[in-house]
Design a protein around this motif. Sequence first.
Motif, PDB file in Angstrom:
ATOM      1  N   HIS A   1       9.568   1.993  12.348  1.00  0.00           N
ATOM      2  CA  HIS A   1       8.543   2.968  11.966  1.00  0.00           C
ATOM      3  C   HIS A   1       9.165   4.282  11.509  1.00  0.00           C
ATOM      4  CE1 HIS A   1       5.603   6.254  12.603  1.00  0.00           C
ATOM      5  NE2 HIS A   1       4.841   5.399  11.973  1.00  0.00           N
TER       6      HIS A   1
ATOM      7  N   PRO B   1      -2.281  -2.850   6.817  1.00  0.00           N
ATOM      8  CA  PRO B   1      -2.837  -1.963   7.849  1.00  0.00           C
ATOM      9  C   PRO B   1      -2.580  -2.543   9.241  1.00  0.00           C
ATOM     10  CG  PRO B   1      -4.407  -2.257   6.056  1.00  0.00           C
ATOM     11  CD  PRO B   1      -3.290  -3.221   5.810  1.00  0.00           C
TER      12      PRO B   1
ATOM     13  N   GLY C   1       0.856  -1.191   0.000  1.00  0.00           N
ATOM     14  CA  GLY C   1       0.000   0.000   0.000  1.00  0.00           C
ATOM     15  C   GLY C   1       0.884   1.230   0.000  1.00  0.00           C
TER      16      GLY C   1
ATOM     17  N   VAL D   1      -4.459  -5.629  10.902  1.00  0.00           N
ATOM     18  CA  VAL D   1      -4.331  -7.042  10.499  1.00  0.00           C
ATOM     19  C   VAL D   1      -2.924  -7.605  10.670  1.00  0.00           C
ATOM     20  CG1 VAL D   1      -6.308  -6.960   8.932  1.00  0.00           C
ATOM     21  CG2 VAL D   1      -4.035  -6.527   8.016  1.00  0.00           C
TER      22      VAL D   1
ATOM     23  N   ARG E   1      -4.210  -8.022  -3.147  1.00  0.00           N
ATOM     24  CA  ARG E   1      -4.449  -8.055  -4.602  1.00  0.00           C
ATOM     25  C   ARG E   1      -3.119  -8.316  -5.302  1.00  0.00           C
ATOM     26  NH1 ARG E   1      -6.930  -2.480  -5.973  1.00  0.00           N
ATOM     27  NH2 ARG E   1      -5.390  -1.903  -4.421  1.00  0.00           N
TER      28      ARG E   1
ATOM     29  N   GLY F   1       3.382   2.465  13.995  1.00  0.00           N
ATOM     30  CA  GLY F   1       3.974   3.427  14.920  1.00  0.00           C
ATOM     31  C   GLY F   1       3.556   3.223  16.357  1.00  0.00           C
TER      32      GLY F   1
HETATM   33  N1  LIG Z   1       1.117   5.600   5.183  1.00  0.00           N
HETATM   34  C1  LIG Z   1       2.247   6.036   5.697  1.00  0.00           C
HETATM   35  O1  LIG Z   1       2.786   7.045   5.245  1.00  0.00           O
HETATM   36  C2  LIG Z   1       2.899   5.269   6.822  1.00  0.00           C
HETATM   37  C3  LIG Z   1       4.002   5.864   7.473  1.00  0.00           C
HETATM   38  C4  LIG Z   1       4.638   5.149   8.485  1.00  0.00           C
HETATM   39  C5  LIG Z   1       4.180   3.889   8.842  1.00  0.00           C
HETATM   40  N2  LIG Z   1       3.097   3.367   8.211  1.00  0.00           N
HETATM   41  C6  LIG Z   1       2.680   2.013   8.618  1.00  0.00           C
HETATM   42  O2  LIG Z   1       2.752   1.165   7.478  1.00  0.00           O
HETATM   43  C7  LIG Z   1       1.764   0.140   7.558  1.00  0.00           C
HETATM   44  C8  LIG Z   1       0.899   0.207   6.313  1.00  0.00           C
HETATM   45  O3  LIG Z   1       0.221   1.443   6.279  1.00  0.00           O
HETATM   46  P1  LIG Z   1      -0.255   2.061   4.884  1.00  0.00           P
HETATM   47  O4  LIG Z   1      -0.630   3.467   5.160  1.00  0.00           O
HETATM   48  O5  LIG Z   1       0.761   1.770   3.848  1.00  0.00           O
HETATM   49  O6  LIG Z   1      -1.580   1.204   4.631  1.00  0.00           O
HETATM   50  P2  LIG Z   1      -2.341   0.972   3.232  1.00  0.00           P
HETATM   51  O7  LIG Z   1      -2.048   2.078   2.291  1.00  0.00           O
HETATM   52  O8  LIG Z   1      -3.736   0.645   3.586  1.00  0.00           O
HETATM   53  O9  LIG Z   1      -1.628  -0.293   2.622  1.00  0.00           O
HETATM   54  C9  LIG Z   1      -1.702  -1.582   3.133  1.00  0.00           C
HETATM   55  C10 LIG Z   1      -1.994  -2.545   1.969  1.00  0.00           C
HETATM   56  O10 LIG Z   1      -1.904  -3.863   2.452  1.00  0.00           O
HETATM   57  C11 LIG Z   1      -2.719  -4.680   1.628  1.00  0.00           C
HETATM   58  N3  LIG Z   1      -3.411  -5.592   2.523  1.00  0.00           N
HETATM   59  C12 LIG Z   1      -4.482  -5.342   3.313  1.00  0.00           C
HETATM   60  N4  LIG Z   1      -4.795  -6.436   4.034  1.00  0.00           N
HETATM   61  C13 LIG Z   1      -3.892  -7.383   3.685  1.00  0.00           C
HETATM   62  C14 LIG Z   1      -3.681  -8.714   4.070  1.00  0.00           C
HETATM   63  N5  LIG Z   1      -4.464  -9.319   4.987  1.00  0.00           N
HETATM   64  N6  LIG Z   1      -2.655  -9.407   3.507  1.00  0.00           N
HETATM   65  C15 LIG Z   1      -1.856  -8.808   2.596  1.00  0.00           C
HETATM   66  N7  LIG Z   1      -2.019  -7.559   2.178  1.00  0.00           N
HETATM   67  C16 LIG Z   1      -3.020  -6.853   2.733  1.00  0.00           C
HETATM   68  C17 LIG Z   1      -3.673  -3.793   0.848  1.00  0.00           C
HETATM   69  O11 LIG Z   1      -3.239  -3.756  -0.501  1.00  0.00           O
HETATM   70  P3  LIG Z   1      -4.071  -4.399  -1.731  1.00  0.00           P
HETATM   71  O12 LIG Z   1      -5.511  -4.508  -1.300  1.00  0.00           O
HETATM   72  O13 LIG Z   1      -3.835  -3.389  -2.819  1.00  0.00           O
HETATM   73  O14 LIG Z   1      -3.407  -5.676  -1.983  1.00  0.00           O
HETATM   74  C18 LIG Z   1      -3.408  -2.403   1.431  1.00  0.00           C
HETATM   75  O15 LIG Z   1      -3.435  -1.405   0.454  1.00  0.00           O
HETATM   76  C19 LIG Z   1       0.977   0.408   8.844  1.00  0.00           C
HETATM   77  O16 LIG Z   1       1.532  -0.379   9.868  1.00  0.00           O
HETATM   78  C20 LIG Z   1       1.223   1.887   9.098  1.00  0.00           C
HETATM   79  O17 LIG Z   1       1.135   2.212  10.468  1.00  0.00           O
HETATM   80  C21 LIG Z   1       2.461   4.016   7.213  1.00  0.00           C
END
Ligand SMILES: NC(=O)c1ccc[n+]([C@@H]2O[C@H](COP(=O)([O-])OP(=O)(O)OC[C@H]3O[C@@H](n4cnc5c(N)ncnc54)[C@H](OP(=O)(O)O)[C@@H]3O)[C@@H](O)[C@H]2O)c1
Length: 296
Positions: free
Chosen positions: A118, A73, A14, A76, A38, A97
Amino acid sequence: MIKNDLSIGFIGVGVLGKGLPLALAAQGYRVVAAYSRRLSSAQWLASRIPGCAAVESAQELADSVDLVFITTPDSVIRDVAAALRWRPNQGAIHCCGAASTELLESAADQGAVTGAFHPFQTFAGLDDPKDALARMDGVRFAISGHGWLPDYLAQVARDLGGQPVSIADADRPLYHAAAVLACGHLVALLHGAVDLWQSMGFTAEEAVDALYPLTRATLDNIKNEGLAAAATGPVVRGDAVTVRSHLEALFQRLPELVPVYGTLARASLPLAVRKGIGPDQVTAIEELVDHYVGSE
Ligand SMILES: NC(=O)c1ccc[n+]([C@@H]2O[C@H](COP(=O)([O-])OP(=O)(O)OC[C@H]3O[C@@H](n4cnc5c(N)ncnc54)[C@H](OP(=O)(O)O)[C@@H]3O)[C@@H](O)[C@H]2O)c1
């Protein structure tokens, strides 16, 4: 530990599951496998990193790499880790985080080495390794873990141009709340400012164009001069008359913004006091906020 010896896979492609592997690949790390809910998401990543394969199951990924980053996310991560068979000494890492490595306890129970990594950064909008790496510049990485992982992850953070920091497990929710205040809630705040411009007849795009120079200059001032110097406006001038006109206009036109404005006016008072406003001015502003928003 030599970074290029370790093969890395990502579960969950993601926002972060794109930015982080792209940046790692740009620094020579071996990102060799991607799995996501996906297949098309895993293929997206694989098509941008030479030598990276999109695989069809999380177990296939875990079986083929030394280090598994779970970038699904937060809600999960525990279930994803619990559904896998782990090898002794294999690395299992999440990037949440707010939570500790406790989320990965099922991997630890099977002998995997667990860690949390993180980046205190937002990764929206990245699809190029160079841009992803640039986004890491100066970023703090909260790192914790067991065995050899913390040292390894600290080196990863430095290789990406960031700085490792150690956050106590009990402090992680606070640490993450700070990120949300500075990023997600900043967006919510600017959404309110955009609404105000729109209520005057401008489009959202025109509003963002108008707000951007102001917000950018404010962030520059915070970095270069400090918080107190960057704080401007009627609260830090002790100007209750202007604060009243704002609250009254908001109450008439966009009452849903009154609590946000009032709460932030209250939150500005300690800085205002540091900048020299007197007790009477503080009281006048507090009374106004109490009147429009209610007292705490
Ligand atoms: N966003 C940020 O800038 C950021 C910054 C620091 C840390 N984080 C951390 O990074 C992690 C991800 O956050 P995110 O913002 O990148 O979330 P996100 O955009 O929702 O991406 C996560 C992706 O994981 C896939 N997914 C969902 N359930 C799944 C499963 N059961 N098995 C395999 N793939 C699955 C989905 O992709 P598909 O449906 O396309 O396959 C989803 O788009 C979290 O722990 C968050 O705290 C994020």
